[in-house]
Design an enzyme around this catalytic site. Structure first.
Site, mmCIF file in Angstrom:
data_model
loop_
_atom_site.group_PDB
_atom_site.id
_atom_site.type_symbol
_atom_site.label_atom_id
_atom_site.label_comp_id
_atom_site.label_asym_id
_atom_site.label_seq_id
_atom_site.Cartn_x
_atom_site.Cartn_y
_atom_site.Cartn_z
ATOM 1 N N CYS A 141 0.795 -1.235 0.000
ATOM 2 C CA CYS A 141 0.000 0.000 0.000
ATOM 3 C C CYS A 141 0.823 1.278 0.000
ATOM 4 O O CYS A 141 0.373 2.310 -0.488
ATOM 5 C CB CYS A 141 -0.959 0.011 1.180
ATOM 6 S SG CYS A 141 -2.319 -1.146 0.955
ATOM 7 N N GLN A 142 2.012 1.256 0.606
ATOM 8 C CA GLN A 142 2.808 2.472 0.642
ATOM 9 C C GLN A 142 3.284 2.808 -0.762
ATOM 10 O O GLN A 142 3.701 1.873 -1.473
ATOM 11 C CB GLN A 142 4.032 2.283 1.557
ATOM 12 C CG GLN A 142 4.694 3.597 1.928
ATOM 13 C CD GLN A 142 5.968 3.412 2.770
ATOM 14 O OE1 GLN A 142 6.506 2.320 2.868
ATOM 15 N NE2 GLN A 142 6.437 4.481 3.360
ATOM 16 N N TYR A 266 9.720 -4.621 -3.150
ATOM 17 C CA TYR A 266 10.676 -3.959 -2.250
ATOM 18 C C TYR A 266 11.541 -4.979 -1.526
ATOM 19 O O TYR A 266 11.271 -6.180 -1.563
ATOM 20 C CB TYR A 266 9.929 -3.074 -1.240
ATOM 21 C CG TYR A 266 9.331 -1.875 -1.912
ATOM 22 C CD1 TYR A 266 10.109 -0.753 -2.188
ATOM 23 C CD2 TYR A 266 8.002 -1.877 -2.326
ATOM 24 C CE1 TYR A 266 9.583 0.346 -2.847
ATOM 25 C CE2 TYR A 266 7.464 -0.772 -2.994
ATOM 26 C CZ TYR A 266 8.268 0.332 -3.245
ATOM 27 O OH TYR A 266 7.741 1.404 -3.912
ATOM 28 N N GLY A 267 12.575 -4.453 -0.840
ATOM 29 C CA GLY A 267 13.397 -5.307 -0.004
ATOM 30 C C GLY A 267 12.592 -5.737 1.211
ATOM 31 O O GLY A 267 12.550 -6.899 1.584
ATOM 32 N N MET A 269 8.961 -4.282 3.752
ATOM 33 C CA MET A 269 7.914 -3.297 4.021
ATOM 34 C C MET A 269 7.435 -3.510 5.442
ATOM 35 O O MET A 269 7.040 -4.617 5.821
ATOM 36 C CB MET A 269 6.761 -3.470 3.011
ATOM 37 C CG MET A 269 5.570 -2.563 3.264
ATOM 38 S SD MET A 269 5.994 -0.810 3.054
ATOM 39 C CE MET A 269 4.968 -0.070 4.328
ATOM 40 N N GLU A 270 7.469 -2.412 6.215
ATOM 41 C CA GLU A 270 7.287 -2.476 7.661
ATOM 42 C C GLU A 270 5.833 -2.637 8.107
ATOM 43 O O GLU A 270 5.414 -1.974 9.050
ATOM 44 C CB GLU A 270 7.903 -1.219 8.276
ATOM 45 C CG GLU A 270 7.211 0.116 7.923
ATOM 46 C CD GLU A 270 7.698 0.779 6.635
ATOM 47 O OE1 GLU A 270 8.215 0.063 5.753
ATOM 48 O OE2 GLU A 270 7.532 2.000 6.506
ATOM 49 N N HIS A 294 16.249 -2.817 9.629
ATOM 50 C CA HIS A 294 15.628 -1.602 9.100
ATOM 51 C C HIS A 294 14.102 -1.628 9.317
ATOM 52 O O HIS A 294 13.541 -0.681 9.878
ATOM 53 C CB HIS A 294 15.971 -1.475 7.612
ATOM 54 C CG HIS A 294 15.333 -0.308 6.933
ATOM 55 N ND1 HIS A 294 15.990 0.881 6.726
ATOM 56 C CD2 HIS A 294 14.089 -0.138 6.424
ATOM 57 C CE1 HIS A 294 15.175 1.730 6.127
ATOM 58 N NE2 HIS A 294 14.016 1.135 5.918
ATOM 59 N N HIS A 298 11.450 0.709 11.884
ATOM 60 C CA HIS A 298 10.222 1.438 11.539
ATOM 61 C C HIS A 298 9.138 1.294 12.619
ATOM 62 O O HIS A 298 8.199 2.088 12.655
ATOM 63 C CB HIS A 298 9.649 0.925 10.218
ATOM 64 C CG HIS A 298 10.235 1.580 8.997
ATOM 65 N ND1 HIS A 298 10.240 2.942 8.812
ATOM 66 C CD2 HIS A 298 10.808 1.050 7.883
ATOM 67 C CE1 HIS A 298 10.795 3.218 7.631
ATOM 68 N NE2 HIS A 298 11.160 2.092 7.050
ATOM 69 N N GLU A 317 12.158 7.500 6.814
ATOM 70 C CA GLU A 317 13.274 6.666 6.346
ATOM 71 C C GLU A 317 14.628 7.111 6.898
ATOM 72 O O GLU A 317 15.484 6.273 7.178
ATOM 73 C CB GLU A 317 13.308 6.616 4.817
ATOM 74 C CG GLU A 317 12.090 5.937 4.183
ATOM 75 C CD GLU A 317 11.890 4.479 4.614
ATOM 76 O OE1 GLU A 317 12.831 3.856 5.134
ATOM 77 O OE2 GLU A 317 10.762 3.974 4.429
ATOM 78 N N ASP A 387 5.538 7.902 -5.804
ATOM 79 C CA ASP A 387 6.363 6.804 -6.332
ATOM 80 C C ASP A 387 7.465 7.329 -7.259
ATOM 81 O O ASP A 387 8.529 6.722 -7.366
ATOM 82 C CB ASP A 387 5.501 5.791 -7.105
ATOM 83 C CG ASP A 387 4.968 4.670 -6.197
ATOM 84 O OD1 ASP A 387 5.602 4.393 -5.159
ATOM 85 O OD2 ASP A 387 3.927 4.080 -6.537
HETATM 86 N N1 BES Z 1 8.997 1.512 3.695
HETATM 87 C C1 BES Z 1 10.062 1.103 2.853
HETATM 88 C C2 BES Z 1 9.587 0.566 1.534
HETATM 89 C C3 BES Z 1 8.774 1.549 0.710
HETATM 90 C C4 BES Z 1 9.097 2.883 0.666
HETATM 91 C C5 BES Z 1 7.694 1.096 -0.006
HETATM 92 C C6 BES Z 1 8.327 3.759 -0.096
HETATM 93 C C7 BES Z 1 6.946 1.962 -0.756
HETATM 94 C C8 BES Z 1 7.268 3.302 -0.799
HETATM 95 C C9 BES Z 1 10.938 0.052 3.532
HETATM 96 O O1 BES Z 1 11.099 0.243 4.891
HETATM 97 C C10 BES Z 1 12.311 0.165 2.943
HETATM 98 O O2 BES Z 1 12.892 1.194 3.087
HETATM 99 N N2 BES Z 1 12.797 -0.890 2.318
HETATM 100 C C11 BES Z 1 14.139 -0.922 1.777
HETATM 101 C C12 BES Z 1 15.015 -1.634 2.767
HETATM 102 C C13 BES Z 1 16.401 -1.108 2.925
HETATM 103 C C14 BES Z 1 16.565 0.366 3.009
HETATM 104 C C15 BES Z 1 17.129 -1.806 4.042
HETATM 105 C C16 BES Z 1 14.090 -1.667 0.452
HETATM 106 O O3 BES Z 1 12.999 -2.078 0.031
HETATM 107 O O4 BES Z 1 15.101 -1.822 -0.190
HETATM 108 ZN ZN ZN Z 2 12.295 1.948 5.301
#
Ligand code: BES
Ligand code: ZN
Length: 634
Positions: A141-142, A266-267, A269-270, A294, A298, A317, A387
């Site tokens: 959703c983010q 994504y890597g 999502m919190e 990480h 969050h 972030e 985005d």
């Molecule tokens: N909240 C983010 C992922 C995100 C950000 C999704 C903006 C949609 C919009 C998540 O915490 C994140 O930062 N993931 C990183 C991890 C990394 C920085 C360790 C990622 O996906 O790579």
């Molecule tokens: Zn993050």
């Protein structure tokens, strides 16, 4: 002028600032509670059901309620359990077509609004796919995709406790605590802590679990579960304890992780109680578990204290990366102590600096490719799709700002007292950057730091574009990697394949390297190849002398080595290195690799080849598809 005074003229009339990326009138109401009652259909590829809000007027009565919706099929609306008229307003991309509901009939200040609806094929938040063991559904959703999953106040500026009930033929996980039931195929969850809609998450599929700590489990499809457990179990609880020491008690009870199929974009999502993670974390060397540090961070930065709009995304972030590196440093120290090192505290700090330096170099590398207006910490997102602003900026420029403040205000000891103060002061709220600066003054002025604060150029930090001032990171761990890169480059420059092979006593050179040091080594090699004239044919020898590439299951190493080869090896699309990279790109969905991967092909092979390769894979997540299309100009 510096200090807080210098940013007064940028201050909004009301704090926190309003969110330009929602079309809802969230500021007119307070959300008492939110309830989702859903049905998952794998046959129709839809989620349908109802959402019910209990609301109160914020200050004065208003005659209309507007909720964010994007490509939702609205079936009916009721206000206080009576059917009520509604209108869908015209679509205004990227923000969707809001739903307007008349509140004319309301007498009391508290009332309920319920909407029955179904998602459609154009939903950007959901992906229905074939998992390894059966049909699978997951959401993302983010930042502003919640509106395509349910009618909502789709802004991080509005929070509510949530209750969820879901019917699905397979196991369901959602961003709340599961509740017991004897009903078949029905799942209940409770999220008592108020959360914004972007933290609502759902996954359903053939999912099993395994413990990775006293308050943590990992979930995945059955074939991967043992691998997941091995990768995370060593560190998870240590991470939580270190994070608690930096802040205060973990408030969400359980910290569980769901490892998704490879198309997860994504890597990590919190999502509260159930962090979603990419399977690229399963690299068999435990080096990517740092992504969980990480996402865990969050739990305080983002999920308790939330940015009030995506314009202040760095608050989420930047703070999270700051914690992530504090956690990794502390863990490195713990491990050094266990292995008998005397200087374990210093070593931990060195490790934190190493991670910070890595982030700094990535930041410096990506800034030239970014739109200037996206390179300031605070963004202007009026009529912009958040985005499109996604980059390392909020992460690493945000981190750098906090690291700068830490030093300026006296070092970790002084700054560590501020951390719990700030996170307690604003927990359960959504705030803007001005409130953050105010809290610095509130905390540090009584400690005699007014002058220090007044000397800080907040305006430049928050509003100026580009790379911030370099910070004095300890580079001793970096230097080992740079020296090695120098040695490799000089033998490449000499241009003799046998010499190259002979120069490297690989075992010895890399013996003490962890995966992150390999990355610094590769980054440096790449930087040097930029400025050195090396025969592409020699570059192609690299995989033979650097065995970590062919052996590695680490996606970071695979991606960075392949990139280096494709950048400097002058390949054409028929070469196996390129073909192999192209098929590899079909197996990953994490945008961190997919987006630069296609840009690399477009730049160094051909745009046609990049497009052809991209279009040959129908599996990418809708968010990923949309962004790669933009990147390639399709
Ligand atoms: N909240 C983010 C992922 C995100 C950000 C999704 C903006 C949609 C919009 C998540 O915490 C994140 O930062 N993931 C990183 C991890 C990394 C920085 C360790 C990622 O996906 O790579
Ligand atoms: Zn993050």
């Amino acid at each position: 002028m510096t200090g807080r005074e210098a940013i007064q003229h940028k201050r909004p009339a009301i704090s926190p600032e309003l969110d330009p990326c929602t079309l809802s009138n969230y500021y007119d109401v307070n959300i008492v509670s939110s309830n989702l009652d859903l049905v998952v259909s794998f046959d129709n590829k839809t989620v349908s059901g109802s959402v019910t809000y209990v609301l109160k007027f914020a200050s004065k009565r208003v005659s209309k309620l507007t909720l964010d919706c994007s490509y939702l099929d609205i079936k009916g609306v009721s206000v206080n359990d009576k059917s009520a008229p509604f209108t869908m307003l015209p679509i205004s991309e990227p923000f969707g077509s809001p739903l307007e509901i008349s509140l004319e009939t309301i007498v009391d200040s508290e009332f309920s609004v319920s909407i029955t609806y179904a998602t459609t094929e154009k939903c950007t938040a959901l992906q229905f796919i074939n998992g390894d063991t059966g049909p699978y559904l997951f959401s993302q959703c983010q930042p502003i995709h919640a509106r395509s999953l349910f009618p909502c106040f789709d802004t991080p500026g509005a929070k509510s406790p949530f209750k969820y009930k879901v019917y699905s033929p397979s196991k369901v996980l959602m961003s709340g605590l599961p509740e017991e039931t004897i009903e078949k195929d029905v799942y209940y969850f409770n999220q008592p802590i108020p959360i914004p809609s972007y933290l609502v998450a759902i996954a359903s599929g053939n999912i099993v679990s395994a413990p990775i700590g006293p308050r943590s489990s990992v979930y995945s499809e059955e074939p991967k579960i043992k691998e997941c457990q091995w990768e995370f179990e060593q560190d998870m609880e240590d991470f939580i304890q270190v994070a608690e020491k930096l802040t205060f008690k973990y408030e969400w009870s359980k910290f569980d992780v769901l490892v998704l199929p490879s198309t997860f974009p994504y890597g990590g999502m919190e999502n509260p109680n159930i962090t979603f993670a990419t399977p690229t974390l399963l690299c068999k060397d435990r080096s990517q578990v740092k992504v969980l540090a990480h996402e865990l961070a969050h739990s305080w930065a983002g999920n308790l204290v939330t940015n009030c709009s995506w314009e202040h995304f760095w608050l989420n972030e930047g703070w999270t990366v700051y914690f992530e590196r504090r956690i990794l440093g502390a863990i490195a120290a713990i491990k050094a102590k266990r292995s008998g090192r005397q200087d374990y505290e210093e070593y931990g700090e060195k490790y934190r600096h190493f991670a910070a330096y890595l982030g700094w170099s990535e930041l410096a590398q990506t800034i030239p490719d970014l739109a200037v207006e996206s390179t300031s910490l605070i963004w202007n997102l009026t009529n912009q799709d958040p985005d499109d602003f996604y980059s390392r900026i909020p992460y690493d420029k945000g981190f750098t700002f906090l690291y700068y403040l830490e030093n300026k205000l006296g070092g970790t000891k002084e700054f560590d007292d501020f951390i719990p103060f700030y996170f307690k002061k604003f927990r359960y709220q959504s705030i803007d950057s001005f409130q953050f600066i105010d809290s610095l003054y509130e905390f540090f002025v009584p400690k005699g730091k007014q002058e220090v604060l007044d000397s800080i150029d907040f305006e430049a930090w928050l509003f100026a574009p580009g790379l911030p001032e370099y910070q004095n990171f300890d580079t001793s761990m970096v230097d080992e990697c740079t020296n090695l890169a120098d040695k490799w480059i000089s033998s490449f420059v000499k241009g003799d394949v046998d010499l190259i092979k002979a120069t490297f006593d690989q075992e010895k050179d890399f013996a003490s390297f962890d995966a992150n040091q390999h990355l610094v080594f590769l980054g440096n090699l790449s930087k040097q190849l930029d400025s050195t004239d090396v025969d592409p044919l020699l570059v192609r020898v690299f995989p033979d002398v650097y065995p970590y590439y062919s052996e590695s299951q680490n996606f970071e190493i695979i991606f960075n080595t392949s990139s280096l080869l494709i950048k400097y090896g002058s390949y054409s699309e028929t070469d196996t290195t390129v073909q192999r990279f192209a098929s590899w790109l079909h197996t990953v969905g994490r945008m961190k690799y997919v987006r630069p991967g296609y840009r690399l092909l477009a730049k160094h092979i051909s745009r046609d080849f990049a497009i052809k390769t991209f279009e040959a894979n129908d599996n990418y997540h809708p968010i990923c598809k949309a962004l790669v299309k933009k990147d390639l100009g399709i």
